[in-house]
Scaffold this active site. Structure first.
Site, PDB file in Angstrom:
ATOM      1  N   GLY A 487      -3.367 -23.219  -6.979  1.00  0.00           N
ATOM      2  CA  GLY A 487      -3.809 -24.441  -6.400  1.00  0.00           C
ATOM      3  C   GLY A 487      -5.335 -24.342  -5.930  1.00  0.00           C
ATOM      4  O   GLY A 487      -6.024 -23.143  -5.978  1.00  0.00           O
ATOM      5  N   SER A 488      -5.663 -25.185  -5.051  1.00  0.00           N
ATOM      6  CA  SER A 488      -7.250 -25.092  -4.550  1.00  0.00           C
ATOM      7  C   SER A 488      -7.259 -23.972  -3.576  1.00  0.00           C
ATOM      8  O   SER A 488      -8.364 -23.677  -3.430  1.00  0.00           O
ATOM      9  CB  SER A 488      -7.366 -26.607  -3.922  1.00  0.00           C
ATOM     10  OG  SER A 488      -6.461 -26.917  -2.938  1.00  0.00           O
ATOM     11  N   PHE A 489      -6.058 -23.655  -2.819  1.00  0.00           N
ATOM     12  CA  PHE A 489      -6.232 -22.552  -1.857  1.00  0.00           C
ATOM     13  C   PHE A 489      -5.855 -21.074  -2.226  1.00  0.00           C
ATOM     14  O   PHE A 489      -5.775 -20.324  -1.351  1.00  0.00           O
ATOM     15  CB  PHE A 489      -5.900 -23.112  -0.713  1.00  0.00           C
ATOM     16  CG  PHE A 489      -6.406 -24.258   0.155  1.00  0.00           C
ATOM     17  CD1 PHE A 489      -8.080 -24.290   0.338  1.00  0.00           C
ATOM     18  CD2 PHE A 489      -5.939 -25.387   0.222  1.00  0.00           C
ATOM     19  CE1 PHE A 489      -8.517 -25.329   0.771  1.00  0.00           C
ATOM     20  CE2 PHE A 489      -6.598 -26.356   0.956  1.00  0.00           C
ATOM     21  CZ  PHE A 489      -7.823 -26.355   1.010  1.00  0.00           C
ATOM     22  N   VAL A 492       0.117 -18.666  -6.687  1.00  0.00           N
ATOM     23  CA  VAL A 492       1.769 -18.398  -6.426  1.00  0.00           C
ATOM     24  C   VAL A 492       2.382 -17.600  -7.186  1.00  0.00           C
ATOM     25  O   VAL A 492       2.295 -17.899  -8.418  1.00  0.00           O
ATOM     26  CB  VAL A 492       2.395 -19.968  -6.281  1.00  0.00           C
ATOM     27  CG1 VAL A 492       3.776 -19.842  -5.867  1.00  0.00           C
ATOM     28  CG2 VAL A 492       1.668 -20.926  -5.258  1.00  0.00           C
ATOM     29  N   LYS A 507       2.956 -17.349  -1.799  1.00  0.00           N
ATOM     30  CA  LYS A 507       1.553 -18.252  -1.798  1.00  0.00           C
ATOM     31  C   LYS A 507       0.572 -17.367  -1.257  1.00  0.00           C
ATOM     32  O   LYS A 507       0.578 -17.247  -0.023  1.00  0.00           O
ATOM     33  CB  LYS A 507       1.684 -19.580  -1.290  1.00  0.00           C
ATOM     34  CG  LYS A 507       0.457 -20.335  -1.172  1.00  0.00           C
ATOM     35  CD  LYS A 507       0.726 -21.941  -0.659  1.00  0.00           C
ATOM     36  CE  LYS A 507      -0.581 -22.563  -0.705  1.00  0.00           C
ATOM     37  NZ  LYS A 507      -0.521 -23.883   0.033  1.00  0.00           N
ATOM     38  N   ASP A 616      -0.883 -35.093   0.663  1.00  0.00           N
ATOM     39  CA  ASP A 616      -1.359 -34.569  -0.540  1.00  0.00           C
ATOM     40  C   ASP A 616       0.003 -34.452  -1.320  1.00  0.00           C
ATOM     41  O   ASP A 616       0.409 -33.640  -2.057  1.00  0.00           O
ATOM     42  CB  ASP A 616      -1.720 -32.978  -0.505  1.00  0.00           C
ATOM     43  CG  ASP A 616      -2.576 -32.640  -1.914  1.00  0.00           C
ATOM     44  OD1 ASP A 616      -2.773 -33.608  -2.668  1.00  0.00           O
ATOM     45  OD2 ASP A 616      -2.541 -31.498  -2.105  1.00  0.00           O
TER      46      ASP A 616
END
Length: 794
Positions: A487-489, A492, A507, A616
């Site tokens: 994901g953006s951050f 996983v 994560k 989100d």
């Protein structure tokens, strides 16, 4: 859209031998040619149902004397039905779902001409505008008639007694009209009836005992009338009954054991909203295949029979608004399939049975307004304040904090008090020594991490933390084979914690990415404050340094074996190859997932300790467990709201920089509006539309002024089948669902309607999530309780 100008091509008109025209459900517009019967005199089958034809039924149709099947259902035909007197070979007349009739006396005059059709088997005139009395001629129609359906026409008056002459009837549907008087006793002559539906009328008097002669009856609906008297014992002879609804009448007396002994009842049994008295017969345990039992809002009394525990297939049990007393029987522990249980407003007492916490599907439990006492459990359904109601039980205590119950008293005996005095001093000393040792350990750990963790530690204190070394081992050194998402951050990984061999999802935050640390803190803060069966469960956290001395932050979640909703809606080629079978979600699975997500968002907005906005919502943030139950995850952008509000105040963090994902984020966020619950509603609406159209909001077809919202809105009523995900459409067309097609269509329209309203551009026009959840549950119940009318009417 196909256009039909009302003319038959010249080459077609020359083919006098044409016998069959089938133009069903292909979105034709226009009108049928007035000279159709003259042009095609040898026509035997005319089937144009499910289009948008307008205008009158051509009077010339009577000239096609060989016509056997006339099917013009679900169009917009208007005016009067012409005489059909020359059509003596007719076997089927289906004009359902048009705008025929004007509520005038001669609207049903065409029925006189059907007396000549001695082979007529199906007559379906429902959902039109025949607001007149049903003429006596109905009893003179073909004795071969098997289906007679006149539903939803605002007809009135009494039912002609001649209806008892139609001895071969299998389906009789008179529902949704304004019929009055008694239900004719001679309906009991219709020994071949399988479905009898007279609900939503104004019938009065007693239920005819002659209905007991209908031994082949599968479905009987007499609900929402003004019927009086008692339930006839003779219904116990209807040994094929699967669905029985007598609710919303003025029935009195006791529930006959002859009826509760009908082991054939398997779909629905509803006696609610009457004046029934006495106890629930003990032979109710014979209903071992029943899915739904509703006896609410009567005057029933006595104890809940132990035998009810034998009804192991029950999914809904509704007994509220009676005078039941005593404890909840322990035998009900066998009802593990229950998802809806309402025992409220009775005189029940004792403790809340602990077995209720082990009901895996229980989503609604109402025990309010009874006399229960003792400690309320805190696990299972009792861990969700929005799923239970315990009001009006003043002797209850404990439970989760959201219930606001008093603390349970601690009972201590004299002997216990004496022993405690002897051991309390050593215990206190031991605690102090342990506290000192822990302080030394924490100080050493803090120095070793070489980082300032003052902002994170209060949040991480809520979780059992694991070390960087533990996670390195659990994920095989964060190997690519264990990478299951990004994901953006961060990334996983799938991992196995060595201390308990638990499979988890790890994560790992990419701290080089701007906002990653803030996302970590936001997610910790969010997940320590919320608990719901449809939210991803956090197991642990890690805030440490790696072996190179770099900051390391990770969150450890419960592993979801079926991945994300994104993978199911849009499987890629690689995923398909690796799967043994295509990962397709059927209609009910998608509806269940939509309900799961709606329940989760409703909890965040309305039922948590503090209102929260997810910010989100999208398919990749909806994860599916081994039973395809949905869990909303990724709270990296979540925002808490001041209690009692639905948006951030002006002196709090703006939504600028918290815009979610393109296509799912509310349009007002891009203009700097504050974070609000209505922003989540918009995202949910887009997600719902994507689930049932199979199209992402960022699909290439959506450019310029066209978007997913408008794409659905313009087609929702007239072309709903055209916008359905082809996978779902194939499922329906191939008959892989037991639902009637028109019922599926109606439910699709309702689902798309919810999605369109939720994704309205103006926040004020969007529906609240509690209403969305209720509407989706209603749609599911309507689907599951819709009886099948036979293949010809599907």
């Amino acid at each position: 859209m196909n256009q039909f100008d009302g003319r038959i091509p010249a080459t077609l008109g020359q083919l006098k031998r044409i016998q069959l025209i089938e133009l069903e459900e292909i979105s034709y517009q226009g009108s049928l040619p007035l000279d159709l019967g003259f042009t095609l005199p040898n026509l035997e089958v005319l089937m144009v149902g499910g289009n948008q034809f307008t205008g009158p039924i051509p009077p010339s149709i009577s000239n096609a004397s060989n016509l056997r099947e006339l099917g013009i259902e679900t169009n917009r035909f208007s005016g009067k039905v012409p005489t059909l007197e020359n059509l003596q070979k007719l076997k089927m007349v289906n004009i359902y779902g048009n705008q025929l009739g004007h509520g005038e006396e001669d609207d049903l005059k065409f029925l006189n001409s059907l007396k000549n059709a001695t082979s007529l088997e199906i007559l379906h005139i429902g959902d039109n505008r025949f607001g007149v009395m049903l003429p006596d001629v109905i009893g003179n129609l073909s004795t071969q008639l098997r289906f007679l359906i006149v539903e939803n026409n605002q007809m009135f008056g009494k039912i002609p007694t001649g209806i008892g002459n139609l001895v071969n009837l299998e389906v009789l549907d008179l529902c949704g009209n304004q019929f009055t008087g008694h239900i004719p006793n001679n309906i009991g002559n219709l020994h071949k009836l399988h479905l009898l539906m007279v609900e939503e009328n104004r019938f009065s008097g007693d239920i005819p005992s002659s209905l007991g002669n209908l031994t082949l009856l599968n479905l009987l609906r007499l609900d929402r009338n003004n019927l009086q008297g008692t339930i006839p014992l003779s219904l116990g002879r209807c040994t094929s009954l699967e669905y029985l609804d007598l609710s919303c009448n003025n029935l009195s007396g006791v529930i006959p054991p002859e009826v509760t002994g009908l082991s054939s009842l398997s779909i629905y049994f509803d006696l609610s909203l009457n004046q029934l008295t006495g106890s629930l017969p003990s032979n109710v345990g014979n209903l071992i295949n029943l899915a739904s039992l509703d006896i609410s809002e009567n005057k029933l009394s006595g104890e809940i029979p132990n035998s009810l525990g034998s009804c192991v297939c029950l999914q809904q049990l509704v007994m509220d608004g009676n005078f039941f007393q005593g404890n909840i029987p322990s035998t009900l522990s066998s009802l593990r399939g229950i998802d809806y249980l309402d025992l409220s407003s009775n005189n029940l007492s004792g403790q809340i049975p602990n077995f209720l916490v082990n009901f895996p599907f229980l989503m609604y439990l109402n025990l309010s307004n009874n006399d229960f006492e003792g400690e309320v459990p805190i696990v299972g359904v009792f861990n969700n304040a929005s799923a239970i109601s315990l009001l009006g039980n003043d002797k209850l205590c404990g439970g989760i904090t959201e219930l606001h119950l008093s603390n349970c008293p601690i009972k201590r005996s004299k002997q216990t008090q004496s022993v405690s005095k002897k051991v309390i001093i050593p215990i206190v000393v031991g605690i102090l020594l342990l506290a000192m040792m822990l302080c030394l350990i924490i100080i050493r750990w803090w120095r070793r991490t070489k980082r300032n963790s003052s902002s994170a530690s209060p949040l991480l204190a809520s979780f059992l933390q694991v070390s960087y070394e533990n996670l390195l081992k659990a994920t095989a050194r964060f190997s690519s084979e264990n990478l299951i998402g990004s994901g953006s951050f961060g990334y996983v990984y799938k991992g196995i914690l060595d201390h308990n061999e638990m499979v988890v999802a790890v994560k790992v935050l990419n701290l080089q990415h701007r906002g990653a640390s803030r996302s970590f803190l936001a997610e910790c803060e969010a997940l320590r404050s919320i608990r719901h069966r449809n939210l991803v469960k956090i197991i642990s956290a890690c805030a440490s340094v790696d072996f190179q001395g770099n900051d390391f932050k990770a969150l450890i979640y419960e592993f979801m074996v079926n991945g994300s909703l994104e993978e199911w809606l849009h499987p890629n080629v690689t995923t398909d190859v690796l799967q043994e079978a295509p990962r397709n979600l059927n209609f009910l699975q998608r509806l269940d997932i939509a309900i799961n997500v709606a329940c989760a968002v409703d909890y965040l907005h309305n039922h948590g300790q503090t209102p929260m906005v997810h910010c989100d919502l999208k398919p990749s943030n909806v994860l599916l467990d081994d039973e395809l139950t949905a869990h909303v995850g990724d709270f990296g952008l979540a925002r808490f709201l001041p209690e009692g509000t639905h948006s951030l105040s002006s002196n709090q963090t703006s939504s600028i920089g918290v815009r979610g994902t393109v296509g799912y984020a509310a349009p007002e966020y891009s203009m700097g509006s504050e974070v609000s619950t209505q922003g989540d509603v918009y995202s949910y609406g887009i997600l719902l539309l994507e689930m049932f159209t199979g199209k992402r909001p960022t699909d290439e077809m959506f450019n310029g002024d066209m978007n997913l919202h408008d794409f659905v809105k313009t087609a929702i009523l007239e072309r709903v089948i055209e916008i359905v995900d082809p996978v779902l459409l194939q499922e329906i067309e191939e008959g892989q669902t037991s639902l009637r097609s028109h019922s599926v269509r109606e439910c699709l329209i309702s689902i798309f309607g919810i999605g369109v309203t939720c994704s309205s551009r103006s926040p004020s026009e969007r529906t609240n999530m509690d209403d969305v959840t209720a509407q989706l549950h209603s749609i599911k119940n309507r689907l599951l309780q819709t009886p099948r009318l036979g293949q010809r009417l599907l």
